[in-house]
Design an enzyme around this catalytic site. Structure first.
Site, PDB file in Angstrom:
ATOM      1  CB  CYS A 140      36.518  46.289  51.643  1.00 11.43           C
ATOM      2  SG  CYS A 140      37.291  45.744  50.130  1.00 11.43           S
TER       3      CYS A 140
ATOM      4  CG  HIS B 218      35.942  50.535  51.239  1.00  8.56           C
ATOM      5  ND1 HIS B 218      37.303  50.336  51.321  1.00  8.56           N
ATOM      6  CD2 HIS B 218      35.484  49.660  50.304  1.00  8.56           C
ATOM      7  CE1 HIS B 218      37.649  49.377  50.476  1.00  8.56           C
ATOM      8  NE2 HIS B 218      36.567  48.957  49.840  1.00  8.56           N
TER       9      HIS B 218
ATOM     10  CG  ASN C 278      39.219  48.711  47.090  1.00  7.24           C
ATOM     11  OD1 ASN C 278      39.629  48.738  48.254  1.00  7.24           O
ATOM     12  ND2 ASN C 278      38.171  48.001  46.721  1.00  7.24           N
TER      13      ASN C 278
HETATM   14  O1  UT7 Z   1      35.857  46.940  47.814  1.00  3.97           O
HETATM   15  C1  UT7 Z   1      35.190  45.737  47.758  1.00  3.97           C
HETATM   16  C2  UT7 Z   1      33.854  45.858  47.181  1.00  3.97           C
HETATM   17  N1  UT7 Z   1      33.959  46.069  45.750  1.00  3.97           N
HETATM   18  C3  UT7 Z   1      33.272  47.044  45.176  1.00  3.97           C
HETATM   19  O2  UT7 Z   1      32.617  47.810  45.823  1.00  3.97           O
HETATM   20  C4  UT7 Z   1      33.292  47.105  43.666  1.00  3.97           C
HETATM   21  C5  UT7 Z   1      31.914  47.405  43.118  1.00  3.97           C
HETATM   22  N2  UT7 Z   1      31.861  47.334  41.671  1.00  3.97           N
HETATM   23  C6  UT7 Z   1      32.393  48.284  40.884  1.00  3.97           C
HETATM   24  O3  UT7 Z   1      32.978  49.243  41.340  1.00  3.97           O
HETATM   25  C7  UT7 Z   1      32.176  48.145  39.413  1.00  3.97           C
HETATM   26  O4  UT7 Z   1      31.300  47.065  39.167  1.00  3.97           O
HETATM   27  C8  UT7 Z   1      33.485  47.946  38.582  1.00  3.97           C
HETATM   28  C9  UT7 Z   1      34.270  49.224  38.554  1.00  3.97           C
HETATM   29  C10 UT7 Z   1      34.327  46.843  39.207  1.00  3.97           C
HETATM   30  C11 UT7 Z   1      33.132  47.561  37.150  1.00  3.97           C
HETATM   31  O5  UT7 Z   1      32.299  48.573  36.585  1.00  3.97           O
HETATM   32  P1  UT7 Z   1      30.912  48.208  35.886  1.00  3.97           P
HETATM   33  O6  UT7 Z   1      30.360  49.458  35.403  1.00  3.97           O
HETATM   34  O7  UT7 Z   1      30.086  47.428  36.879  1.00  3.97           O
HETATM   35  O8  UT7 Z   1      31.390  47.321  34.676  1.00  3.97           O
HETATM   36  P2  UT7 Z   1      30.946  45.855  34.227  1.00  3.97           P
HETATM   37  O9  UT7 Z   1      31.840  44.855  34.851  1.00  3.97           O
HETATM   38  O10 UT7 Z   1      29.460  45.653  34.386  1.00  3.97           O
HETATM   39  O11 UT7 Z   1      31.227  45.958  32.682  1.00  3.97           O
HETATM   40  C12 UT7 Z   1      30.488  46.868  31.837  1.00  3.97           C
HETATM   41  C13 UT7 Z   1      31.144  46.891  30.474  1.00  3.97           C
HETATM   42  C14 UT7 Z   1      31.359  45.503  29.885  1.00  3.97           C
HETATM   43  O12 UT7 Z   1      31.261  45.597  28.486  1.00  3.97           O
HETATM   44  P3  UT7 Z   1      29.909  45.182  27.721  1.00  3.97           P
HETATM   45  O13 UT7 Z   1      29.646  43.751  28.111  1.00  3.97           O
HETATM   46  O14 UT7 Z   1      28.865  46.120  28.212  1.00  3.97           O
HETATM   47  O15 UT7 Z   1      30.266  45.354  26.281  1.00  3.97           O
HETATM   48  C15 UT7 Z   1      32.780  45.185  30.257  1.00  3.97           C
HETATM   49  O16 UT7 Z   1      33.367  44.247  29.382  1.00  3.97           O
HETATM   50  O17 UT7 Z   1      32.448  47.483  30.584  1.00  3.97           O
HETATM   51  C16 UT7 Z   1      33.421  46.549  30.126  1.00  3.97           C
HETATM   52  N3  UT7 Z   1      34.617  46.689  30.962  1.00  3.97           N
HETATM   53  C17 UT7 Z   1      35.649  47.482  30.646  1.00  3.97           C
HETATM   54  N4  UT7 Z   1      35.889  48.270  29.591  1.00  3.97           N
HETATM   55  C18 UT7 Z   1      37.037  48.953  29.573  1.00  3.97           C
HETATM   56  C19 UT7 Z   1      34.842  46.119  32.170  1.00  3.97           C
HETATM   57  N5  UT7 Z   1      36.029  46.524  32.637  1.00  3.97           N
HETATM   58  C20 UT7 Z   1      36.541  47.371  31.733  1.00  3.97           C
HETATM   59  C21 UT7 Z   1      37.738  48.107  31.650  1.00  3.97           C
HETATM   60  N6  UT7 Z   1      37.955  48.882  30.573  1.00  3.97           N
HETATM   61  N7  UT7 Z   1      38.674  48.071  32.624  1.00  3.97           N
END
Ligand code: UT7
Length: 333
Positions: free
Chosen positions: A116, A256, A286
């Site tokens: 990125c 970004h 993104n």
């Molecule tokens: O550009 C390259 C660099 N990349 C980035 O900068 C990305 C950085 N990371 C992020 O933006 C975030 O980590 C994401 C948007 C990718 C994910 O968000 P998060 O708040 O970190 O979610 P997570 O993966 O830690 O998941 C939290 C909860 C989980 O449920 P439990 O275990 O707490 O019950 C996931 O299963 O949210 C759940 N979850 C979802 N729920 C509904 C994960 N994805 C989804 C979804 N819809 N799409």
């Protein structure tokens, strides 16, 4: 005599027609518009459809848009640097394919892969060819067809990415405008949190790698988030400080577009109000190497000669950095 700087003198962009909305994602996986919007700020993203279409096709459209706005022939371009994580093929470089498809027959080219952060890495690389006097017209294009490496069964990753391309023309400037400074950083130990497991020389493609879905983006979102939020904000603050810029003297932040919460944290650290921050994540998601030039493309006619602009990015690798540009022209659109 004033020293030569590399100045952006035009911007082009392209996004595919197909709009993948949060509502459509709700039909493909266990997710909600509310979750995606509140966690990322994204409402929709563009997807390149069509057999045989790749990153080069979007890059060519962005470059055609740029050249027609500038009234320049493709034959005048001397060098093309393509920043991409989704090249058309492992080899040859996508830049070569772009030069061929766009009729830039006098140009040479190569690809830069810094995930990125690729666009600012490529911009800094390209600027050296201008500063040294080697070339007078260089194109940097940031492009990704992220949908080609997306597992739409992985709801934590696939909801943030989209497809798109943006291109800039760099020319020499002796009036003090152009790229003033850049800080680029890499930390390879971060690769464990964000990578593509198979398809490279360590793990070539096989039936097993396909069955195990190892040709898609692997991301540990929370770990990447923590690094991104700190490092993108730190590097943006660092480039302001070492160029004696304040929140008043910075006109625009071009961040970004990975997650609106990361963008907000960077803007807060720079003490910039929202009005000075380019944000189009809600409609494009993104686009990896496409995010920064697509922002400049959309905001081009709001930019003025002399504006102080900070570009900031963070990506897989890890890679991150910031670039300070003194904008070189009033709108040409
Ligand atoms: O550009 C390259 C660099 N990349 C980035 O900068 C990305 C950085 N990371 C992020 O933006 C975030 O980590 C994401 C948007 C990718 C994910 O968000 P998060 O708040 O970190 O979610 P997570 O993966 O830690 O998941 C939290 C909860 C989980 O449920 P439990 O275990 O707490 O019950 C996931 O299963 O949210 C759940 N979850 C979802 N729920 C509904 C994960 N994805 C989804 C979804 N819809 N799409």
């Amino acid at each position: 005599m004033q020293k030569i700087q590399a100045a952006i003198t035009g911007v082009g962009g392209y996004v595919p027609d197909y709009v993948l909305t949060n509502a459509e994602l709700e039909t493909m996986m266990e997710t909600t518009d509310e979750w995606i919007t509140s966690r990322t700020g994204i409402k929709e993203r563009r997807i390149l459809k069509g057999e045989g279409k790749g990153s080069s096709d979007m890059a060519v459209e962005a470059i055609k848009n740029l050249l027609s706005k500038k009234g320049i022939s493709p034959k005048d371009i001397e060098l093309v640097i393509c920043a991409t994580t989704t090249p058309d093929m492992q080899f040859p470089a996508t830049a070569n394919i772009i030069c061929d498809k766009a009729g830039m027959t006098n140009a040479w080219g190569f690809d830069v892969n810094a995930a990125c952060s690729g666009f600012i890495f490529a911009l800094t690389t390209a600027s050296q060819f201008i500063i040294s006097g080697r070339h007078k017209k260089v194109i940097v294009v940031g492009v990704d067809k992220m949908s080609s490496i997306m597992n739409y069964e992985d709801r934590a990753v696939s909801i943030i990415f989209g497809d798109g391309a943006g291109a800039v023309l760099l020319e020499p400037n002796e009036e003090g405008y152009g790229i003033v400074d850049s800080i680029l950083k890499t930390d390879g130990s971060g690769r464990v949190f964000l990578h593509q497991k198979a398809g490279g020389s360590v793990k070539p493609a096989s039936i097993e790698t396909v069955m195990n879905k190892e040709h898609y983006v692997y991301q540990e979102g929370q770990a990447v988030f923590k690094f991104a939020v700190k490092n993108m904000a730190d590097v943006a603050a660092e480039i302001m400080e070492r160029n004696n810029l304040t929140s008043d003297s910075v006109n625009w932040l071009v961040p970004h577009q990975a997650n609106k919460r990361i963008i907000n944290a960077t803007a807060d650290r720079m003490k910039l109000p929202t009005e000075k921050v380019m944000i189009n994540i809600e409609k494009f998601g993104n686009t990896t190497n496409g995010t920064l030039p697509l922002c400049m493309w959309e905001w081009e006619n709001k930019l003025h000669k002399g504006d102080n602009i900070i570009l900031a990015a963070f990506g897989g690798g890890f890679t991150w950095g910031a670039t300070y540009i003194k904008w070189a022209y009033d709108s040409i659109t």
